[in-house]
Every structure is written in C-alpha cells, then in structure tokens.
Design a protein around this motif. Structure first.
Motif, PDB file in Angstrom:
ATOM      1  N   GLY A 262       0.775  -1.230   0.000  1.00 60.04           N
ATOM      2  CA  GLY A 262       0.000   0.000   0.000  1.00 60.04           C
ATOM      3  C   GLY A 262       0.807   1.281   0.000  1.00 60.04           C
ATOM      4  O   GLY A 262       0.234   2.371   0.092  1.00 60.04           O
ATOM      5  N   LEU A 263       2.122   1.184  -0.138  1.00 58.32           N
ATOM      6  CA  LEU A 263       2.956   2.392  -0.097  1.00 58.32           C
ATOM      7  C   LEU A 263       2.825   3.217  -1.380  1.00 58.32           C
ATOM      8  O   LEU A 263       2.626   4.427  -1.337  1.00 58.32           O
ATOM      9  N   PHE A 264       2.947   2.552  -2.519  1.00 61.65           N
ATOM     10  CA  PHE A 264       2.907   3.270  -3.791  1.00 61.65           C
ATOM     11  C   PHE A 264       1.472   3.631  -4.162  1.00 61.65           C
ATOM     12  O   PHE A 264       0.546   2.825  -3.992  1.00 61.65           O
ATOM     13  N   GLY A 265       1.314   4.823  -4.718  1.00 61.76           N
ATOM     14  CA  GLY A 265       0.053   5.257  -5.287  1.00 61.76           C
ATOM     15  C   GLY A 265       0.271   5.711  -6.714  1.00 61.76           C
ATOM     16  O   GLY A 265       1.396   5.676  -7.227  1.00 61.76           O
ATOM     17  N   PRO A 266      -0.788   6.134  -7.414  1.00 62.04           N
ATOM     18  CA  PRO A 266      -0.657   6.582  -8.802  1.00 62.04           C
ATOM     19  C   PRO A 266       0.415   7.663  -8.950  1.00 62.04           C
ATOM     20  O   PRO A 266       0.453   8.627  -8.187  1.00 62.04           O
ATOM     21  N   GLY A 267       1.313   7.437  -9.909  1.00 63.11           N
ATOM     22  CA  GLY A 267       2.380   8.395 -10.168  1.00 63.11           C
ATOM     23  C   GLY A 267       3.686   8.097  -9.482  1.00 63.11           C
ATOM     24  O   GLY A 267       4.725   8.663  -9.853  1.00 63.11           O
ATOM     25  N   ASN A 268       3.692   7.189  -8.489  1.00 63.17           N
ATOM     26  CA  ASN A 268       4.934   6.878  -7.782  1.00 63.17           C
ATOM     27  C   ASN A 268       5.884   6.000  -8.588  1.00 63.17           C
ATOM     28  O   ASN A 268       7.094   6.039  -8.391  1.00 63.17           O
TER      29      ASN A 268
END
Length: 390
Positions: A262-268
C-alpha cells in the motif's frame, strides 16, 4: 562487421531452434541445454502449451497500456499473491527493473518514516542488476568499474552474517531495509542458511526494517518451492521476480506485503511495457504448466540427483571444492578459475556457464528428465576431471 554493440563476449555459435532441453545451432548440431538461457526457459524450448497460448494471445492483442485495466495482469497478480503470501504486485520487464522498484519502495518507506537519507543493507557478492541503482547494490567491483559515481544509500555486509547487519543497524539510524538473494546466482551459487533467514526476519521485525528477497534467479519453483524464502518459512516485505516468470517472454515483478504493502500510489512508479497482455499470458501459462506437470517437486528431485551424480563422478578429484545448490540451481566449485570449461562443454554438445570465476553453474529447465540429468553428468564430469588434472 556487426553493428550490435560489443557488450558480450559471445561464444562462436548461434542457435536456430530447440525443443525441450535440446537446442540446435544454425549448422544443425544439437546440444543439451543445462543453462535455460540463464534460468529463463523454465519449461524448456517450444513447450506446446506455451507456444499455443502465446500464439493465440498474439492473434488477439500484444499490448495496450497501463492507462487501462488488464484482465491478464489482474489474474497473474492474483496467482502470484496466492502462491507467495504477498499482497500486491507491480509488473515490469526484467529483474533489474523489479529490483529498482524494490529499492524505490524501500526509500519511499524510509521517507514516510521521516528518514531523509534512507539506507539499504546489501551483501558482498550480490548481483541485483546493471541499472545505476541496482549496480550500486551489486557486490561486484568488476561490474561497477568505470561507472562511478555509484548511487549512494547502500551499505555492504558479508553474506550469511547476521552480526554484521546488527552492527550496521546499531550505528546507522538511516537503515530502512535489508536486501538478500536467497541463493546468490551470479555470486557463485551461495545459499543463505535457513537459520540466518529466520533470524534476519525476526531482526527486521524488531527494528521495523523491510526485508527484500531478490528471487529473480531462484524463484518460480527452481528450488522446489515457488520461492526460495519458503524453505525457511519466512515472509519478506518485498520479493522480486523475472527470468523464469515468462519462460522466455520478458516480464518482471515486484511483490509487496507487510510493511511495504500500500505504499505506492498513482504516479509513484510505472512502466510502459510492464505486464502487457502477451507477457502476462506467458507467465500465467508457465504457472499452470508448473502445477499441472508437477515441476516443483520434480525440480527438487532432479536437482538432488544431479548433485549426487556429480559427487559420485568427481569423488576424490583433487581441486574440487564443493558441490552445492538447491533444486535445479547447482554450482560445482573448483579451486581455480575455470572459464575455459564453457567452451569445452560447447564442443561436447553441452550448454553450461561459469560464474564467480571458479564455479560451474547449472540451471536446467524444470522439466529436465532423469535421463538428461545422467547425460549432463556423463558429459560434464569428465571435462572437469580433465581440466583439474591439467
């Protein structure tokens, strides 16, 4: 004169086709493939189910974009998480890209904790790739030479040495993760002990560090389990895959769970080609064939047989250091550099490799037969004996 950039010391042979563990050159000569394109051709060459699945998918669609949903990608992520115990997957094209994603995840985790200069502990003799970050994490000065300055943020310790890791963490409060190959492939087929893996997992939990397992070479059932870390019964926070995942079609994966989920989100993070329909079809078919043909247990059984046969054939041979490995990831270590054996094996109709200068590396397809295992040793052991006697 070839216009291909001169980045490989190629052997004087080119191959035209293969089937199973046999591969044929452009002159019509056949070889026994005990290298699998370096642990890539999981199902050998031209497996009929894989050929059919790839052809059918090519007739439907090769590529769209990660801007849109992909049913094959969702299905593959589900299968990988079910078998790995992880929670989410990022798809890319190669092992170094999977490891880049893991490094970025670890750094992002550190920044989320307020650490300005996140540091990852890596191992001596490790090999994680040739991009700038993965090259910096790699423990091979020969590969790094000429590409300085390397990327900062890595501290190197001896392999299988928990006390060294404890010492670094005690004196460096910027450590956010430990990156470990369960079996060092390029480093010489060195195995992390089960006790070390268990203690390292416990230590990482105590200090809220991410445990990253690089499974690029040893994953995908090569050791007799889906992933090498499963032999120790541990669960990493990040695990990386590539090589054998698509049985020759390029695909890599960075799997996250625990503290890393769950660390990365859109754009990461992102990839243009990563996890496209063709690659996911190849990977899904590879998983299905491994299970339907019982190749996981087969790999462990045939690997043990190969090690036993080499031990018998080379018993008492002066200059033999050790025969080691797990499943179909095998190293025969000699007491001197033995790169010349690659060419001699080729002359004998056998594809092998030498890594770490002194280790004959064997990575046969997972469906390597018992007869082929015996043939491998019958062809290779005399070459080793002759070389050591010279």
């Amino acid at each position: 004169m070839s216009h291909v950039m001169n980045t490989y010391a190629r052997l004087q042979v080119a191959f035209s086709h293969g089937r199973g563990s046999r591969i044929t050159d452009t002159e019509g000569r056949e070889y026994l493939d005990a290298l699998s394109g370096i642990a890539v051709n999981t199902l050998g060459h031209a497996h009929p189910r894989l050929v059919s699945a790839i052809a059918e998918q090519a007739g439907r669609m090769l590529h769209t974009s990660n801007l849109y949903g992909m049913t094959g990608q969702e299905a593959l992520a589900d299968k990988l998480c079910e078998r790995s115990g992880m929670q989410e997957v990022f798809f890319c094209n190669s092992g170094c890209e999977a490891n880049e994603a893991a490094i970025k995840l670890a750094r992002y985790y550190g920044h989320k904790k307020g650490i300005e200069t996140p540091t990852i502990i890596v191992m001596e003799k490790a090999f994680h790739g040739r991009t700038m970050a993965t090259l910096s994490a790699t423990g091979n000065r020969k590969a790094q030479a000429g590409f300085e300055p390397l990327v900062a943020g890595f501290v190197r310790v001896p392999y299988n040495d928990l006390e060294a890791i404890k010492s670094v963490v005690e004196h460096n409060k910027n450590v956010v993760a430990v990156m470990l190959e369960i079996i060092q492939g390029e480093g010489g087929i060195h195995l992390a002990s089960l006790d070390y893996q268990k203690a390292l997992r416990q230590f990482c939990d105590q200090h809220e560090l991410l445990l990253i397992c690089d499974e690029v070479q040893c994953g995908m059932a090569r050791t007799g389990k889906w992933f090498g870390y499963q032999h120790a019964g541990i669960q990493p926070d990040i695990a990386t895959l590539a090589k054998g995942l698509g049985s020759g079609v390029p695909i890599g994966a960075c799997m996250a769970g625990g503290r890393a989920a769950g660390l990365f989100g859109p754009g990461n993070h992102g990839s243009t080609f990563g996890g496209n329909p063709l690659a996911c079809t190849a990977a899904l078919t590879t998983i299905d064939v491994i299970e339907d043909e019982g190749l996981m247990a087969h790999a462990e059984c045939i690997g043990a047989l190969i090690r036993q046969l080499f031990a018998e054939a080379l018993a008492g041979t002066k200059g033999l250091v050790e025969i080691r490995g797990h499943g179909l990831m095998i190293g025969v270590e000699l007491d001197r550099p033995c790169g010349v054996l690659v060419g001699k094996a080729l002359e004998a109709g056998l594809l092998i490799n030498v890594t770490g200068d002194t280790v004959v590396r064997l990575l046969p397809p997972l469906n390597f037969s018992e007869a082929e295992a015996r043939e491998l040793v019958e062809r290779c052991a005399p070459l080793i004996r002759e070389f050591l006697a010279g």
